[in-house]
Write a protein that holds these residues in place. Structure first.
Motif, PDB file in Angstrom:
ATOM      1  N   ARG A  29      -4.554   7.461   4.931  1.00 29.93           N
ATOM      2  CA  ARG A  29      -5.261   6.766   3.847  1.00 29.93           C
ATOM      3  C   ARG A  29      -6.284   7.658   3.164  1.00 29.93           C
ATOM      4  O   ARG A  29      -7.056   7.210   2.317  1.00 29.93           O
ATOM      5  CB  ARG A  29      -5.977   5.531   4.412  1.00 29.93           C
ATOM      6  CG  ARG A  29      -5.109   4.316   4.472  1.00 29.93           C
ATOM      7  CD  ARG A  29      -5.865   3.103   3.906  1.00 29.93           C
ATOM      8  NE  ARG A  29      -5.051   1.910   3.938  1.00 29.93           N
ATOM      9  CZ  ARG A  29      -5.005   1.049   2.929  1.00 29.93           C
ATOM     10  NH1 ARG A  29      -5.701   1.232   1.844  1.00 29.93           N
ATOM     11  NH2 ARG A  29      -4.256  -0.028   3.025  1.00 29.93           N
ATOM     12  N   LYS A  66     -11.890  -0.947   8.576  1.00 29.66           N
ATOM     13  CA  LYS A  66     -10.460  -1.208   8.783  1.00 29.66           C
ATOM     14  C   LYS A  66     -10.306  -2.552   9.490  1.00 29.66           C
ATOM     15  O   LYS A  66     -11.192  -2.962  10.245  1.00 29.66           O
ATOM     16  CB  LYS A  66      -9.849  -0.096   9.653  1.00 29.66           C
ATOM     17  CG  LYS A  66     -10.141   1.316   9.156  1.00 29.66           C
ATOM     18  CD  LYS A  66      -9.374   1.656   7.900  1.00 29.66           C
ATOM     19  CE  LYS A  66      -9.822   2.949   7.278  1.00 29.66           C
ATOM     20  NZ  LYS A  66      -9.236   3.234   5.970  1.00 29.66           N
ATOM     21  N   ARG A 102       0.754   3.935  -3.014  1.00 28.22           N
ATOM     22  CA  ARG A 102       0.237   5.276  -2.705  1.00 28.22           C
ATOM     23  C   ARG A 102       1.308   6.339  -3.005  1.00 28.22           C
ATOM     24  O   ARG A 102       1.006   7.391  -3.566  1.00 28.22           O
ATOM     25  CB  ARG A 102      -0.210   5.325  -1.244  1.00 28.22           C
ATOM     26  CG  ARG A 102      -0.861   6.663  -0.915  1.00 28.22           C
ATOM     27  CD  ARG A 102      -1.466   6.689   0.461  1.00 28.22           C
ATOM     28  NE  ARG A 102      -1.823   8.051   0.777  1.00 28.22           N
ATOM     29  CZ  ARG A 102      -3.038   8.543   0.795  1.00 28.22           C
ATOM     30  NH1 ARG A 102      -4.063   7.785   0.512  1.00 28.22           N
ATOM     31  NH2 ARG A 102      -3.260   9.805   1.076  1.00 28.22           N
ATOM     32  N   THR A 119     -17.209   8.357  -8.188  1.00 29.12           N
ATOM     33  CA  THR A 119     -17.477   9.134  -6.967  1.00 29.12           C
ATOM     34  C   THR A 119     -17.767  10.600  -7.326  1.00 29.12           C
ATOM     35  O   THR A 119     -18.672  11.215  -6.752  1.00 29.12           O
ATOM     36  CB  THR A 119     -16.265   9.069  -6.014  1.00 29.12           C
ATOM     37  OG1 THR A 119     -15.082   9.256  -6.783  1.00 29.12           O
ATOM     38  CG2 THR A 119     -16.193   7.769  -5.288  1.00 29.12           C
ATOM     39  N   CYS A 135      -8.333  10.132   0.813  1.00 27.81           N
ATOM     40  CA  CYS A 135      -8.376  10.139  -0.655  1.00 27.81           C
ATOM     41  C   CYS A 135      -7.316  11.087  -1.231  1.00 27.81           C
ATOM     42  O   CYS A 135      -7.376  12.285  -1.001  1.00 27.81           O
ATOM     43  CB  CYS A 135      -9.762  10.580  -1.109  1.00 27.81           C
ATOM     44  SG  CYS A 135      -9.846  10.825  -2.882  1.00 27.81           S
ATOM     45  N   TRP A 194       0.842  -1.205   0.000  1.00 28.94           N
ATOM     46  CA  TRP A 194       0.000   0.000   0.000  1.00 28.94           C
ATOM     47  C   TRP A 194       0.875   1.253   0.000  1.00 28.94           C
ATOM     48  O   TRP A 194       0.660   2.179  -0.781  1.00 28.94           O
ATOM     49  CB  TRP A 194      -0.938   0.000   1.224  1.00 28.94           C
ATOM     50  CG  TRP A 194      -1.469   1.369   1.508  1.00 28.94           C
ATOM     51  CD1 TRP A 194      -2.364   2.067   0.745  1.00 28.94           C
ATOM     52  CD2 TRP A 194      -1.102   2.232   2.597  1.00 28.94           C
ATOM     53  NE1 TRP A 194      -2.590   3.314   1.293  1.00 28.94           N
ATOM     54  CE2 TRP A 194      -1.824   3.442   2.421  1.00 28.94           C
ATOM     55  CE3 TRP A 194      -0.242   2.111   3.683  1.00 28.94           C
ATOM     56  CZ2 TRP A 194      -1.711   4.512   3.315  1.00 28.94           C
ATOM     57  CZ3 TRP A 194      -0.135   3.181   4.567  1.00 28.94           C
ATOM     58  CH2 TRP A 194      -0.860   4.360   4.385  1.00 28.94           C
TER      59      TRP A 194
END
Ligand code: HEM
Length: 489
Positions: A428, A358, A130, A290, A430, A126
């Motif tokens: 985390r 989570k 990211r 979204t 957006c 991750w």
């Protein structure tokens, strides 16, 4: 034979109930009563209520508790977090590292491109994925996507529908047009240059149905949120196979230009085609749905709330006057503060994700469930922690008159802490928030500069949220119409 079967079923049911009752009671926690197999999610499993509504009920029924134990599908014990300070610790503070993983199930072997999505990836992977994407969303980088947004706005302006129209459909055409251009430098042909809709493009044909409500989408949501086994059984893929092939083709056929994928390839020279295809998939799938939903719900709330729409028109006129009528300009867009507040307020009322989920990867201790209860809880490894976004956004203790559309809330006080989780919060959160807000604000300004938006029918009921989808969607569409207005500048 039948009585025996019934007896076995009854005995199994009672055993389940006994086990359920014991689990949280043993740990000294308050938890609502649940059903065998479906726990507290019966209505969700039957497609009657969205998962966000169920979490909202658990949240509302337990005032005074910092967190509540409950049972997810397949009787999995989970914890719903209510307390603002605890939410902060989990999302941003000292417990982030104990539950940084998102609790979503995707088969990484079958869904190779989806597994590149930071939302799906966990642990060190991750972090790496990211870190690749974040530099694409700095304020200056996002400003550089403005020409793509401006071109899509021009097409949108040329084809404002005259009769009643479905707002989500129009919004999806627009956001697909933007992301295809901003990511690949391609024209998705979702918006025609004339005052009529163009025939469906491949982008529309393949991507628009992806998040639509159906019985299938309910099964997909169940497998994504609750069960990898169910996912395998129904052959669920987060990115369907034909799309995976098509995205790889698009990446292989790309030919430079000023777009996100090119910037990514230049800044991370070590990335191979497969990694680039993975990142392109993330940007595409996260980038259009979204934002389209947010634009559609914002138009809907403005149609319902004349005063807010009047105030928004005043702002559009004032800012347009200062910028020679051009609102799709970086400075002008920055000055549209009420329009941005209207978008945040629409997202508060209709969050794209009704809850964040989570998973505990390192056991940690939660404080007492309620003051003076001496019931501190050591969270067992693997437990899912539900952060109920919709319930928090509609909590009257956090937002007075929570069901009313009042953009002023976000003018007076920008979103702080964990009261507003429309884009998540913490490490985390957006990364595409700026791009999402930029493209929706530009479209809102384009559509409303020369038009008022109204409900399609005067006796129209409030929009109902579909119980069948992972991302918030309306059950029967959002039907609106435009009426021309005269600009005052
Ligand atoms: C209005 C539009 C948008 C909304 C409401 C939205 C909302 C969200 C939310 C709620 C999350 C989960 C945060 C968490 O787990 O704590 C998320 C994650 C993410 N979003 Fe967005 N998003 C939007 C637009 C975009 C855009 C335009 C992009 C990129 C093109 C994007 C890329 C991502 C990515 C990559 C993640 C995963 C981040 C991670 O787990 O590290 N989003 N978004």
């Amino acid at each position: 034979m039948l009585p025996l079967v019934l007896f076995i079923l009854l005995a199994a049911t009672l055993l389940f109930w006994k086990w359920q009752g014991n689990h949280w009671r043993r740990l000294g926690l308050v938890a609502p009563f649940g059903w065998p197999l479906v726990g507290n999610m019966l209505d969700f499993a039957l497609g009657r209520r969205s998962y966000g509504e169920i979490y909202q009920e658990i949240y509302t029924r337990n005032p005074g508790l910092k967190y509540v134990g409950f049972y997810r599908l397949f009787n999995e014990p989970a914890i719903l977090v209510r307390d603002q300070e605890l939410l902060r610790q989990i999302l941003v503070g000292r417990n982030f590292a104990d539950c940084a993983d998102n609790a979503v199930y995707v088969d990484h072997q079958r869904d190779v491109l989806a597994s590149h999505n930071p939302f799906i990836a966990n642990g060190d992977r991750w972090r790496v994925l990211r870190a690749d994407l974040v530099p694409l969303f700095t304020p200056s980088r996002v400003r550089q996507t403005l020409p793509h947004v401006a071109r899509a706005c021009q097409l949108l302006r040329d084809q404002v529908p005259l009769g009643r129209f479905e707002a989500k459909d129009l919004a999806t055409r627009y956001t697909l047009q933007v992301v295809a251009s901003a990511i690949f430098g391609l024209d998705a042909h979702c918006l025609g240059s004339h005052k009529r809709m163009v025939p469906a493009s491949r982008w529309l044909e393949w991507l628009a149905p992806l998040f639509q409500p159906s019985v299938w989408s309910l099964l997909e949501t169940m497998s994504l949120l609750h069960s990898p086994r169910l996912g395998r059984l129904i052959g669920h893929r987060y990115v369907p196979l034909p799309l995976q092939h098509w995205f790889r083709e698009l990446v292989e056929a790309r030919s430079g230009g000023d777009n996100l994928l090119q910037w990514l390839a230049e800044s991370k020279r070590g990335l191979g085609t497969e990694e680039l295809a993975g990142h392109a998939t993330t940007l595409l799938l996260e980038g259009y749905e979204t934002s389209a939903m947010l634009l559609a719900f914002a138009l809907y709330e403005l149609a319902l709330n004349e005063d807010a729409q009047r105030r928004l028109h005043i702002e559009l006129d004032e800012v347009a006057q200062r910028h020679a009528g051009n609102l799709i300009d970086p400075v002008a867009l920055g000055e549209l503060r009420y329009s941005e507040a209207a978008l945040l307020e629409a997202l508060r009322l209709h969050p794209a994700m009704q809850a964040l989920q989570k998973r505990c990867t390192k056991s940690f201790t939660l404080p007492d469930q309620k003051p003076g209860a001496s019931s501190a809880l050591k969270v067992p490894l693997g437990t899912v922690l539900v952060l109920p976004v919709q319930a928090i956004h509609l909590d009257p203790a956090l937002y007075p008159a929570p069901n009313q559309f009042r953009p002023e809330r976000f003018l007076i006080q920008p979103p702080v802490g964990c009261r507003f989780l429309g884009f998540g919060a913490g490490p985390r959160m957006c990364p595409g928030m700026r791009l999402g807000l930029l493209q929706t604000k530009a479209a809102l300004a384009t559509l409303l500069q020369d038009h008022c938006v109204l409900l399609a029918d005067e006796d129209q009921c409030r929009v109902e949220v579909s119980p069948l989808t992972f991302l918030t969607a309306s059950r029967k569409g959002i039907w609106l119409r435009f009426k021309r207005r005269t600009r005052r500048y």
